[in-house]
Design an enzyme around this catalytic site. Structure first.
Site, PDB file in Angstrom:
ATOM      1  N   GLU A 247      -8.138 -14.184   5.625  1.00 53.94           N
ATOM      2  CA  GLU A 247      -9.509 -13.947   6.112  1.00 53.94           C
ATOM      3  C   GLU A 247     -10.610 -14.221   5.085  1.00 53.94           C
ATOM      4  O   GLU A 247     -11.486 -13.387   4.865  1.00 53.94           O
ATOM      5  CB  GLU A 247      -9.623 -12.507   6.630  1.00 53.94           C
ATOM      6  CG  GLU A 247      -8.602 -12.205   7.726  1.00 53.94           C
ATOM      7  CD  GLU A 247      -8.654 -10.762   8.233  1.00 53.94           C
ATOM      8  OE1 GLU A 247      -9.446  -9.964   7.703  1.00 53.94           O
ATOM      9  OE2 GLU A 247      -7.896 -10.446   9.157  1.00 53.94           O
TER      10      GLU A 247
ATOM     11  N   GLU B  67       0.112 -13.477  14.216  1.00 57.29           N
ATOM     12  CA  GLU B  67      -0.132 -12.080  14.634  1.00 57.29           C
ATOM     13  C   GLU B  67      -0.490 -12.032  16.111  1.00 57.29           C
ATOM     14  O   GLU B  67      -1.522 -11.489  16.500  1.00 57.29           O
ATOM     15  CB  GLU B  67      -1.274 -11.472  13.797  1.00 57.29           C
ATOM     16  CG  GLU B  67      -1.050 -11.564  12.297  1.00 57.29           C
ATOM     17  CD  GLU B  67      -2.143 -10.890  11.465  1.00 57.29           C
ATOM     18  OE1 GLU B  67      -2.934 -10.098  12.018  1.00 57.29           O
ATOM     19  OE2 GLU B  67      -2.189 -11.165  10.255  1.00 57.29           O
TER      20      GLU B  67
HETATM   21  C1  XIL Z   1      -3.367  -4.105  10.722  1.00 55.51           C
HETATM   22  C2  XIL Z   1      -2.132  -3.239  10.914  1.00 55.51           C
HETATM   23  O1  XIL Z   1      -1.478  -3.643  12.090  1.00 55.51           O
HETATM   24  C3  XIL Z   1      -2.522  -1.778  10.980  1.00 55.51           C
HETATM   25  O2  XIL Z   1      -1.362  -0.952  10.971  1.00 55.51           O
HETATM   26  C4  XIL Z   1      -3.400  -1.410   9.768  1.00 55.51           C
HETATM   27  O3  XIL Z   1      -3.861  -0.082   9.908  1.00 55.51           O
HETATM   28  C5  XIL Z   1      -4.586  -2.346   9.667  1.00 55.51           C
HETATM   29  O4  XIL Z   1      -4.130  -3.677   9.606  1.00 55.51           O
HETATM   30  N1  XIL Z   1      -5.293  -8.829  10.617  1.00 55.51           N
HETATM   31  C6  XIL Z   1      -4.305  -8.751   9.667  1.00 55.51           C
HETATM   32  C7  XIL Z   1      -3.360  -7.609   9.684  1.00 55.51           C
HETATM   33  O5  XIL Z   1      -4.125  -9.686   8.886  1.00 55.51           O
HETATM   34  O6  XIL Z   1      -2.948  -7.235   8.397  1.00 55.51           O
HETATM   35  C8  XIL Z   1      -3.958  -6.405  10.376  1.00 55.51           C
HETATM   36  O7  XIL Z   1      -2.937  -5.432  10.500  1.00 55.51           O
HETATM   37  C9  XIL Z   1      -4.507  -6.791  11.720  1.00 55.51           C
HETATM   38  C10 XIL Z   1      -5.607  -7.806  11.576  1.00 55.51           C
END
Ligand code: XIL
Length: 377
Positions: A162, A267
Site C-alpha cells: 500500500e 486478499e
Molecule cells: C487485516 C487483518 O485481516 C486484520 O485481522 C487486522 O486487524 C488488520 O489487517 N490489507 C492488508 C491486510 O494488506 O494486512 C489487512 O489485514 C487487510 C487490508
C-alpha cells in the site's frame, strides 16, 4: 417424431441430465486446488487459532481446498518484531511446521507497511525522529532477519504494502517521508539479498482505479528497468458485491501481464454489505461509526443476495480463468464468514458474509459458483 426417435431422444436427454448432475456433484466434491491446478494456486489467509489447531472447521477446509496460505497478522512488523531487540518468531515457526507437513506453500505478509508497525520503528533509541540512513539500516536489519530466517521455506513475500494513494501519488508515510520514494526499491533489494529464490511482490488495494493501477505499473516498470528484483503485483481484491465493474478488474490484470510480472490476487473477499463509496478498498485508518441500517443481515444472508454473491464470484472466477496465463495465485482473505476481517471493517461488529463458506463452515452458493467457473462453465 417417430416412436423410436422419441424414446431415443428422451433417453439421451435423461442420460445427459443424470450425467451433468453426477459431474456437477463430483466437481462439488473436488478440492478447489485440484480444479484450479493447471491454472493457479489457491490460498487463504490463516489466523492464529487456525494455525494453532483451535479451529478444526477452518483447518479441515484449508487442508482440503488450499495449496497455499498467508498468515493474516503474525508476520506484520508489530507481531514479528514488537520491540527493537525482540523478534517473536514462535507463531510463524509453528505455522510452518503445519503447512510444510501438508505440502502447503506459505506466503509472507508483509515486510514494509505504514499500518501495524510500531512507532518506535521511526524513532532513535533516544526518541528522536530517525534520519534516512538510520531508518534504511533498520529496514535492512528487519528484512534480513525475517526473510533470512525463513529462506527457502517461505515461497513469496508481499515486500511493500500500500505505498500509493488511490490517486496514484506516493502515500505520505514515515517510510516515504523519512527515506524518500526509493524505500520501495531498497526493500526489494534487501529482501532479494536475504533470499534470492523467494518471489517478491508489490501489494495494494483498489488497483482497479486507473490512476492507482497506472502508478503501480510505472513502479514495476521502473524497478524492472533498474534491475530491481520484482516478480509480481499483488492485487488485494477487497471487492464489493456490485463494484468495481468486471471490466475495470480485467483492466488491472492485463497491463501487469504485459510487463511480464505475475499477477497475484492476494486478499480476495466480496463484501455484500452496504458500503459508502468513499470507504471502498481497505484503508485501515478509516473507522466510521456503525449505524443499524449498515448491518442488515444479522440473521443471515437472504436467498436473493446469496444468489447475487454467487453470481459475482462466478463472474470473477471466469475472469481469472480467462487470464490464467497471467495469474499465478488466488488467495482468499479468510476461510469462512466466521473469521473474516470484514466483520470488523470498515465498521466494527457487523455480521458479514463475504466468503465461500458460512459461519458453520458449510459451502454457500458462491462456493458452487466458483467450482463451476473453475470447471469451465
Ligand atoms: C487485516 C487483518 O485481516 C486484520 O485481522 C487486522 O486487524 C488488520 O489487517 N490489507 C492488508 C491486510 O494488506 O494486512 C489487512 O489485514 C487487510 C487490508
Amino acid at each position: 417424431m417417430s416412436g423410436f426417435s422419441r424414446i431415443f431422444s428422451s433417453t439421451v436427454f435423461t442420460w445427459l441430465a443424470v450425467w451433468s448432475v453426477v459431474v456437477a456433484s463430483d466437481r462439488r466434491d473436488m478440492p478447489l486446488r485440484t480444479l484450479a491446478a493447471d491454472r493457479f494456486l489457491i490460498g487463504a489467509a490463516i489466523n492464529v487459532p487456525q494455525a494453532e489447531g483451535r479451529d478444526a472447521v477452518a483447518m479441515n477446509l484449508i487442508s482440503r481446498h488450499f495449496n497455499t496460505v498467508t498468515p493474516e497478522n503474525i508476520l506484520k512488523w508489530e507481531k514479528v518484531h514488537p520491540e527493537p531487540e525482540r523478534y517473536d518468531f514462535g507463531p510463524v515457526d509453528r505455522l510452518l511446521e503445519v503447512t510444510e507437513s501438508q505440502g502447503i506453500l506459505l506466503i509472507g505478509h508483509t515486510l514494509v507497511w505504514h499500518q501495524q508497525t510500531p512507532r518506535w520503528v521511526f524513532k532513535s533509541a533516544s526518541g528522536e525522529p530517525m534520519d534516512r540512513d538510520a531508518l534504511l539500516e533498520r529496514l535492512r536489519a528487519h528484512i534480513t532477519a525475517v526473510v533470512g530466517r525463513y529462506k527457502g521455506r517461505i515461497g513469496g513475500w508481499d515486500v511493500v504494502n500500500e505505498a500509493f494513494e488511490d490517486d496514484g501519488t506516493v502515500r505520505k508515510t514515515p517510510w516515504s517521508q523519512i527515506i524518500g520514494e526509493d524505500f520501495i526499491a531498497k526493500a526489494f533489494e534487501f529482501a532479494h539479498q536475504a533470499d534470492p529464490d523467494a518471489e517478491l511482490y508489490y501489494n495494494d488495494y483498489n488497483l482497479w482505479k486507473p490512476a492507482k493501477r497506472d502508478a503501480a505499473a510505472r513502479l514495476v516498470r521502473q524497478l524492472l528497468d533498474r534491475g530491481v528484483p520484482v516478480d509480481g503485483i499483488g492485487e488485494q481484491g477487497h471487492w464489493l458485491i456490485n463494484d468495481p465493474p468486471l471490466d475495470l478488474i480485467e483492466a488491472a490484470i492485463v497491463p501487469f501481464g504485459k510487463l511480464g510480472v505475475k499477477v497475484v490476487i492476494t486478499e480476495l473477499d466480496v463484501d455484500p454489505l452496504p458500503r459508502p463509496r468513499e470507504l471502498m478498498g481497505a484503508d485501515l485508518s478509516k473507522r466510521p461509526e456503525l449505524r443499524q441500517s449498515l448491518d442488515p443481515y444479522r440473521e443471515g444472508l437472504p436467498d436473493a443476495v446469496q444468489q447475487e454473491l454467487a453470481q459475482r464470484y462466478g463472474d470473477i472466477f471466469r475472469l481469472f480463468v480467462k487470464h490464467a496465463d497471467k495469474i499465478a495465485r488466488v488467495t482468499f482473505w479468510a476461510v469462512t464468514d466466521a473469521n473474516t476481517w470484514l466483520n470488523n471493517f470498515p465498521f466494527r461488529g457487523r455480521t458479514n458474509h463475504p466468503m465461500l463458506w458460512d459461519r458453520e463452515g458449510k459451502p454457500k452458493p458462491a462456493f458452487d459458483a466458483v467450482i463451476k467457473a473453475l470447471s469451465g462453465k
